[in-house]
Design an enzyme around this catalytic site. Structure first.
Site, PDB file in Angstrom:
ATOM      1  N   GLY A 375      28.837  65.644  47.707  1.00  0.00           N
ATOM      2  CA  GLY A 375      27.678  66.254  47.051  1.00  0.00           C
ATOM      3  C   GLY A 375      26.469  66.222  47.976  1.00  0.00           C
ATOM      4  N   TRP A 378      26.986  68.740  50.710  1.00  0.00           N
ATOM      5  CA  TRP A 378      26.785  70.106  50.206  1.00  0.00           C
ATOM      6  C   TRP A 378      25.354  70.570  50.478  1.00  0.00           C
ATOM      7  CZ3 TRP A 378      23.322  72.089  46.615  1.00  0.00           C
ATOM      8  CH2 TRP A 378      23.577  73.379  46.146  1.00  0.00           C
ATOM      9  N   HIS A 379      24.392  69.612  50.420  1.00  0.00           N
ATOM     10  CA  HIS A 379      22.990  69.980  50.600  1.00  0.00           C
ATOM     11  C   HIS A 379      22.660  70.366  52.030  1.00  0.00           C
ATOM     12  CE1 HIS A 379      22.628  68.053  46.672  1.00  0.00           C
ATOM     13  NE2 HIS A 379      21.572  68.806  46.521  1.00  0.00           N
ATOM     14  N   GLY A 380      23.424  69.900  52.982  1.00  0.00           N
ATOM     15  CA  GLY A 380      23.119  70.282  54.356  1.00  0.00           C
ATOM     16  C   GLY A 380      23.810  69.398  55.356  1.00  0.00           C
ATOM     17  N   PHE A 527      20.076  75.520  51.002  1.00  0.00           N
ATOM     18  CA  PHE A 527      21.313  74.745  50.735  1.00  0.00           C
ATOM     19  C   PHE A 527      22.474  75.623  50.311  1.00  0.00           C
ATOM     20  CE2 PHE A 527      18.143  71.380  49.247  1.00  0.00           C
ATOM     21  CZ  PHE A 527      17.946  70.958  50.543  1.00  0.00           C
TER      22      PHE A 527
END
Lengths: 527, 399
Positions: A375, A378-380, A527
């Site tokens: 998770g 996933w943001h970067g 993102f």
């Protein structure tokens, strides 16, 4: 195209006028949605559209195959015609420097056709379904991985190799991250997986499926919609009542207010403090961190509100993405209130398939840790996001190990004691969240250390920053207190009489007179 | 119940407006600075003759009294100059008009006072109109200012003039020369003339912060929209010429503004010279900021220097910096940022000093109010500002 721009205002005025002229013709409205969505998305960079087109064309076929249906020639022809017709238009608009896209597309088409041939002619039904599902996972995550993580992993690999004496030639491509790629990739991925699981019928028509994937209100920053919620809405006739129109408008206006008044005014404070944490007193660092905590909340939840409001004005209902997350008492409560569409996606497509909490305590901890790490990623592509995910995973595990959720669910018998206990739990959770935002916002692990060293000095500044941020945060707290009090999130559209007039006027006046100068891009577009 | 609907709508409107007034005063206070502007017979804006109004900013409250000719003054000036008298005509925008300052603190008033004190009394007429750019000043000079037979003419220059001169569209550059292309520039004047007829409007413009804030917000949005359209226009032009380079287009825009302004100033100098009057440009510097390390910065540097080399430009930066060094505020901060009385006095002193030493060859000079008095000035006040000889065509200079 940003929601908070004149360009979008003009676009939406023209679009909605045309859209409601076609009110009796659902198919024509869907075609208009595709066209409008492509204009909306292509406004950033028309070349990015090819990725959305590939996602639509491939996952339309993968969805059929994963559900156990055979991909007939008609489906394949429609899909390939759509892929090439729209891509050629994109390349024609983008100009000569984009012709490389056609070479790439030819390669992709060849692989796709080969896969279709093998799946349809060489595999039994179960194997075929599984193959289609994995093809979708590979295709979507492959594209996402390349555009989002290539440089990060190439750089990390090169560093790791150099520590054991292998000196590799650095391979770094100048890859631009297409806006919102993580959102629509996850949306189409969940569609195919749901088809595979038998929870979703494959989309009967390509036009409706294209509208579902490219629907502009939620294309670039969510909510990440499940097909079972949104896809059927593209087949139904849409109506708009005065109540729905009013609630859609006020949802959009409140989202806009959160974005341009609170988030965009707090942003320079957070930017300033995070740019050189070493030069600020501890109290200023705390103010900067608090500013970022509310900036990111108002930025992202403001976008979600605007997306939901815009969709409602077109006769659609998108799912809730934020539910006053900062009153959460525990981490699991927080994830049921913050970016709900991503949290539930990770739960349904990662945590539960990993085993969830069905295989004993230790494995459930492992699954939580893996889910939150991914998770974060996933943001970067940055170690701070991985640290952020790991931190949240650890906090979830500690809370679960101590059984805090279960304890908080039990009443002590005294309302006052329960309230005090909840208040304390929210306060502890706030500190935990503030630290998590430090990991999230800092550019590097060194910057985190420098921030923490600054805190440890326990110095105080002149409180000028606090004087600026507190009224902004205070305004939000007032509104959210009213939301909690009324047990209703959309209070502006629901009120009547003097309270409605007063609250709506105050929101509009805030946007007119307190909005930050200039349009600032939404944080989650990255993102 | 239906009969009550209009009443309810009216009551709700009044309630929302009152709420807005309270909101703005509490959370977004603005200066109340109505402009009493109307059209003139010569096609540009002018102050409404005989008007009296007030400005309320976070710093000061000031009353403005406009005489029957539309000048900020308590004195009426006859067109015909008395025999042997000396006159200075001063043109400019809100800085020259003396926004945020009482009449006694304005630049023209201070200059007149300084001249009287120095034994060379001279009438100084404040012909400034808030919002003016150089193009409008030039039109006002030719059509109104010269009728007062000034011995010296002062044009204020502020950095906003660059943009104003292009936006007004009164002049452009054709084959390297200034060309008049539009007869009138009266933005929103007819609407304002009509609105001035309503007592409610006059009351709101004079006392309502909500109205002022809304007007300023609309103005700002309109300027952004105009700028956007203009840039789109110039981008399209650049594309047609095959030079689609944003920075180049922007750069050429700035060059154009600077050249246009320079040519306008040179034209004004020519007009002054042909009527035997000395011509001065008064540079109104930008306030101190982080970039300028706490010092004021010249506005005039933005004008094309190759064209204006022959002009007599007065730079009061030195005087203002001296104030700032002493810890005295030269600019207000809460309103639109005009000079404090100390700032106005310093600029007037610099101008007076430059005019005293006007026989010196034209060049950029940092002036000082403490410079020795020039004794070479003739005993006749009028003659001291007369152009010593017909100026050569300034447009020949530099290019």
């Amino acid at each position: 195209m940003l929601f908070n721009s004149y360009t979008f205002a003009m676009f939406f005025a023209i679009f909605s006028a045309l859209y409601w002229v076609l009110a009796r013709r659902v198919r024509a409205q869907n075609v208009l949605i595709i066209l409008g969505s492509f204009i909306f998305y292509g406004w950033w960079d028309v070349r990015f559209l090819v990725l959305v087109i590939v996602s639509i064309a491939a996952d339309f076929l993968f969805g059929w195959g994963a559900s156990g249906e055979r991909n007939r020639t008609a489906n394949i022809s429609k899909s390939l015609a759509f892929l090439w017709g729209t891509s050629l238009t994109v390349v024609a608009i983008a100009g000569r420097e984009a012709t490389w896209i056609l070479e790439w597309l030819a390669g992709y088409t060849a692989v796709l056709c080969l896969a279709l041939f093998v799946f349809e002619n060489k595999l039994g039904q179960q194997a075929r379904r599984r193959a289609y599902m994995w093809a979708s996972v590979t295709s979507n995550l492959g594209i996402l991985g390349f555009f989002k993580y290539f440089n990060f992993f190439a750089g990390t690999f090169e560093q790791a190799a150099s520590t054991v004496g292998w000196h590799l030639t650095p391979v770094e491509l100048s890859i631009v991250l297409p806006v919102g790629i993580s959102f629509y990739t996850f949306q189409t991925l969940s569609y195919v997986i749901d088809c595979y699981r038998g929870q979703q019928k494959p989309a009967a028509q390509l036009i409706e499926f294209s509208s579902f994937v490219s629907f502009f209100p939620q294309l670039v920053a969510g909510p990440i919609e499940r097909a079972r919620n949104l896809l059927p809405q593209f087949f139904a006739r849409r109506t708009i009542t005065l109540d729905r129109f009013s609630s859609g408008v006020w949802l959009f206006v409140w989202g806009l207010c959160k974005k341009v008044v609170i988030a965009d005014n707090l942003a320079p404070v957070a930017d300033m403090v995070f740019a050189s944490p070493g030069s600020y007193a501890s109290t200023d660092l705390l103010a900067g961190l608090l500013a970022f905590a509310f900036q990111i909340y108002c930025d992202f939840s403001g976008y979600s509100d605007m997306a939901r409001g815009t969709a409602r004005l077109l006769g659609f209902e998108l799912s809730l993405n934020f539910n006053i997350p900062y009153i959460a008492r525990t981490p699991s409560e927080f994830w049921q209130r913050w970016h709900i569409s991503l949290s539930s996606w990770l739960r349904d497509y990662l945590y539960i398939p990993l085993g969830g909490n069905r295989e004993g305590r230790w494995k459930s901890y492992r699954n939580l840790a893996i889910t939150m790490l991914l998770g974060g990623l996933w943001h970067g592509a940055n170690w701070t996001f991985i640290a952020w995910g790991a931190y949240h995973g650890s906090v979830l595990i500690v809370y679960r190990a101590l059984g805090i959720d279960a304890k908080l669910a039990q009443s002590s018998g005294s309302k006052a004691i329960d309230m005090a206990r909840d208040f304390f739990a929210v306060a502890v959770m706030s500190v935990i969240l503030l630290f998590s935002w430090l990991l999230f916002r800092a550019r590097s692990i060194d910057a985190v250390s420098s921030f923490l060293v600054g805190f440890a000095h326990l110095t105080h500044g002149d409180f000028e920053i606090w004087g600026f941020i507190l009224p902004l945060i205070g305004g939000l707290v007032l509104v959210q207190t009213a939301q909690v009090w009324q047990k209703r999130l959309e209070i502006f559209g629901a009120m009547s009489g003097i309270p409605a007039l007063t609250s709506r006027a105050l929101v509009v006046y805030s946007i007119i007179f307190l909005a930050a100068q200039g349009s600032r891009q939404f944080i989650y577009f990255d993102f | 119940m239906k009969a009550l609907l209009p009443l309810k709508v009216f009551a709700a409107t009044i309630y929302v407006l009152c709420l807005g007034e309270v909101f703005v005063r509490l959370f977004a206070p603005v200066a109340i600075m109505p402009r009493y502007i109307t059209g003139t017979s010569y096609g540009v804006r002018g102050n409404i003759p005989g008007s009296r109004y007030k400005h309320f900013t976070g710093d000061v409250s000031v009353e403005y009294r406009i005489n029957s000719a539309g000048f900020r003054s308590d004195v009426e000036y006859p067109l015909k100059k008395p025999e042997g008298a000396c006159r200075v005509a001063m043109f400019g925008d809100s800085f020259m008009m003396g926004y945020e300052a009482n009449l006694e603190d304005t630049i023209p008033y201070r200059l007149e006072h300084a001249m009287r004190e120095s034994g060379r009394p001279c009438e100084v007429i404040n012909m400034a109109v808030s919002g003016f750019g150089t193009a409008e000043m030039l039109v006002a000079l030719e059509n109104n200012g010269l009728a007062y037979s000034p011995d010296a003419i002062v044009f204020e220059f502020h950095r906003t003039d660059l943009d104003d001169n292009v936006r007004s569209g009164l002049y452009d550059i054709s084959d390297g020369k200034l060309r008049r292309v539009r007869e009138t520039y009266l933005p929103a004047v007819s609407i304002q003339d009509k609105l001035q007829g309503f007592a409610v409007y006059r009351f709101l413009s004079q006392y309502s912060q909500l109205y002022s804030a809304a007007r300023e917000t609309l103005n700002a949005r309109a300027k952004v929209a105009l700028e956007y359209l203009r840039k789109a226009d110039s981008d399209a032009g650049a594309d047609e010429e095959g030079t689609a380079n944003d920075s180049a287009v922007e750069g050429s825009d700035k060059n154009y503004e600077g050249r246009l302004t320079a040519l306008l100033l040179v034209e004004a100098a020519k007009v002054a010279s042909s009527h035997g009057a000395r011509f001065y440009v008064l540079d109104i510097p930008g306030g101190p900021d982080r970039q300028s390390h706490g010092h004021v910065t010249s506005s005039f540097d933005l004008v094309d220097q190759s064209i204006v080399a022959s002009l007599h430009v007065v730079h009061p930066e030195g005087e203002l910096d001296k104030l700032l060094d002493k810890g005295v505020e030269a600019f207000y901060h809460k309103g639109p940022g005009h000079f404090t009385p100390s700032g106005y006095h310093a600029v007037a002193a610099a101008l007076f000093d430059a005019m005293r030493t006007a026989d010196a060859p034209p060049k950029r000079e940092e002036t000082s109010a403490s410079a020795p008095v020039d004794t070479s000035i003739s005993s006749s006040p009028a003659s001291s500002f007369r152009a010593p000889h017909p100026a050569r065509d300034p447009s020949d200079a530099g290019h």
